[in-house]
Scaffold this motif. Sequence first.
Motif, mmCIF file in Angstrom:
data_model
loop_
_atom_site.group_PDB
_atom_site.id
_atom_site.type_symbol
_atom_site.label_atom_id
_atom_site.label_comp_id
_atom_site.label_asym_id
_atom_site.label_seq_id
_atom_site.Cartn_x
_atom_site.Cartn_y
_atom_site.Cartn_z
ATOM 1 N N ASN A 75 0.909 -1.242 0.136
ATOM 2 C CA ASN A 75 -0.157 -0.219 -0.010
ATOM 3 C C ASN A 75 0.901 1.269 0.063
ATOM 4 O O ASN A 75 1.939 1.279 0.556
ATOM 5 C CB ASN A 75 -0.979 0.011 1.162
ATOM 6 C CG ASN A 75 -1.917 -0.911 1.119
ATOM 7 O OD1 ASN A 75 -2.213 -1.472 0.286
ATOM 8 N ND2 ASN A 75 -2.293 -1.441 2.297
ATOM 9 N N SER A 76 0.441 2.369 -0.781
ATOM 10 C CA SER A 76 1.163 3.669 -0.842
ATOM 11 C C SER A 76 1.010 4.233 0.308
ATOM 12 O O SER A 76 0.078 4.146 1.128
ATOM 13 C CB SER A 76 0.470 4.268 -1.827
ATOM 14 O OG SER A 76 0.801 5.772 -1.532
ATOM 15 N N ILE A 77 2.569 4.626 0.898
ATOM 16 C CA ILE A 77 2.366 5.498 2.316
ATOM 17 C C ILE A 77 1.623 6.253 2.421
ATOM 18 O O ILE A 77 1.151 7.191 3.042
ATOM 19 C CB ILE A 77 4.045 5.432 3.039
ATOM 20 C CG1 ILE A 77 4.617 4.270 2.839
ATOM 21 C CG2 ILE A 77 4.101 6.303 4.168
ATOM 22 C CD1 ILE A 77 6.044 4.234 3.144
ATOM 23 N N GLN A 78 1.777 7.447 1.176
ATOM 24 C CA GLN A 78 1.319 8.518 1.030
ATOM 25 C C GLN A 78 -0.130 8.549 1.033
ATOM 26 O O GLN A 78 -0.845 9.366 1.513
ATOM 27 C CB GLN A 78 2.028 9.348 -0.090
ATOM 28 C CG GLN A 78 1.442 10.864 -0.422
ATOM 29 C CD GLN A 78 2.332 11.481 -1.756
ATOM 30 O OE1 GLN A 78 2.783 10.787 -2.308
ATOM 31 N NE2 GLN A 78 2.041 12.435 -1.839
ATOM 32 N N TYR A 79 -0.786 7.732 0.273
ATOM 33 C CA TYR A 79 -2.004 7.720 -0.051
ATOM 34 C C TYR A 79 -2.995 6.590 0.497
ATOM 35 O O TYR A 79 -4.315 6.543 0.533
ATOM 36 C CB TYR A 79 -2.634 7.635 -1.580
ATOM 37 C CG TYR A 79 -1.829 8.921 -2.396
ATOM 38 C CD1 TYR A 79 -2.454 9.900 -2.349
ATOM 39 C CD2 TYR A 79 -0.829 8.717 -3.205
ATOM 40 C CE1 TYR A 79 -1.712 10.953 -3.030
ATOM 41 C CE2 TYR A 79 0.101 9.772 -3.843
ATOM 42 C CZ TYR A 79 -0.759 10.930 -3.973
ATOM 43 O OH TYR A 79 -0.295 11.841 -4.502
ATOM 44 N N GLY A 80 -2.303 5.593 1.139
ATOM 45 C CA GLY A 80 -2.892 4.351 1.718
ATOM 46 C C GLY A 80 -3.742 3.514 1.095
ATOM 47 O O GLY A 80 -4.392 2.636 1.570
ATOM 48 N N ARG A 81 -3.726 3.842 -0.455
ATOM 49 C CA ARG A 81 -4.271 2.776 -1.156
ATOM 50 C C ARG A 81 -3.229 1.520 -1.829
ATOM 51 O O ARG A 81 -2.310 2.017 -1.929
ATOM 52 C CB ARG A 81 -5.032 3.572 -2.295
ATOM 53 C CG ARG A 81 -4.011 4.315 -3.242
ATOM 54 C CD ARG A 81 -4.846 5.131 -4.152
ATOM 55 N NE ARG A 81 -5.689 4.538 -5.087
ATOM 56 C CZ ARG A 81 -6.308 4.866 -6.039
ATOM 57 N NH1 ARG A 81 -5.700 6.168 -6.733
ATOM 58 N NH2 ARG A 81 -7.199 3.723 -7.065
ATOM 59 N N PRO A 82 -3.932 0.607 -2.400
ATOM 60 C CA PRO A 82 -2.939 -0.431 -2.954
ATOM 61 C C PRO A 82 -2.204 -0.175 -4.021
ATOM 62 O O PRO A 82 -2.902 0.801 -4.866
ATOM 63 C CB PRO A 82 -3.829 -1.140 -3.396
ATOM 64 C CG PRO A 82 -5.301 -1.419 -2.416
ATOM 65 C CD PRO A 82 -4.982 0.032 -2.228
#
Length: 330
Positions: A75-82
């Motif tokens: 998951n993206s650290i910046q956006y929290g999405r896969p």
Amino acid sequence: MVRRLALMVPVLVGLSILLFAWVRALPGDPARALLGEKATPEGLARINEAYGFDKPLLEQYFTYVRALLQGDFGNSIQYGRPVVDSFAERFPATIELALAALLFAVLVGVPLGYIAARNQGRALDTAVVSGSLLGVVTPVFFLAILLKLVFADKLGWLPTVGRADVRLDATHPTNFYVLDGILTQEWDAVGDAMLHLVLPALALGTIPLAIIVRITRASVAEVLHEDFVRTAESKGLSRRVISRRHVLRNALLPVVTTIGLQAGLLFSGAVLTETVFSFNGIGEYLFQAISQRDYPVLQGFIIFIAIVYSLINLLVDVSYGLIDPRVRVQ
């Protein structure tokens, strides 16, 4: 083909190790980049624990590889999405732009290189070579801004930014805007998407065009002096037959290699072009991920790009046998 596919395994393993080490050698901290001025020791520790950054590097690497083998890019650290969702959203834009730029480079570059070789030493040859040199040395961002200024701002012929007109209500099931318009038979959306591709493709395809012109010219010029070409001419074969059967086919191998390399570079994303035209592709997204130290995005995107690059090289190798039967015999 099986041998080439098997060779991809150690290449990707080696890349995963280098990529893992490079990402963690970047200056900065992803947790601190995410929290910014609000960073506290407790907050930093919480994020590092959530993403496993507090574990030993070797354990982090094997956890990362295990997830990759299961198709999980994290998951993206910046956006929290896969990362996979972000990739599915942005990679179609890069594919469309890269294909348009490559099509422009090949359809213009190969004929120009052939014409220059046929007129070697004449004014037309000098003009083509000089133009290709100019195309190589012109910065992409400068050409992109110049194209926008002339064809969008001054003449108003083409759109300036984005992939589609925001006023257009179109359906995008695959995120390939041109393909989506064809599948849904929304022909106004197809035309609009193609118009938005023109300027970015011209800017991005200029350097590959110049390189293809020079490689084609050199390869064709070399083949023109071969004995089999002189033999074909002495038999009285027409120039068209000689060009198609004897010259172009024998000159295509280095040209195809160059096209494959340029395709791999184009599919890797074009940060400057996508930024100038706000094209929402993976190049711009990778740039943001680097600045934010977003490890999962960087690792996932670069691994996938490496797979695409390897498959393109495989297609180039296969095409050798289709172009030149002697390669199949060897």
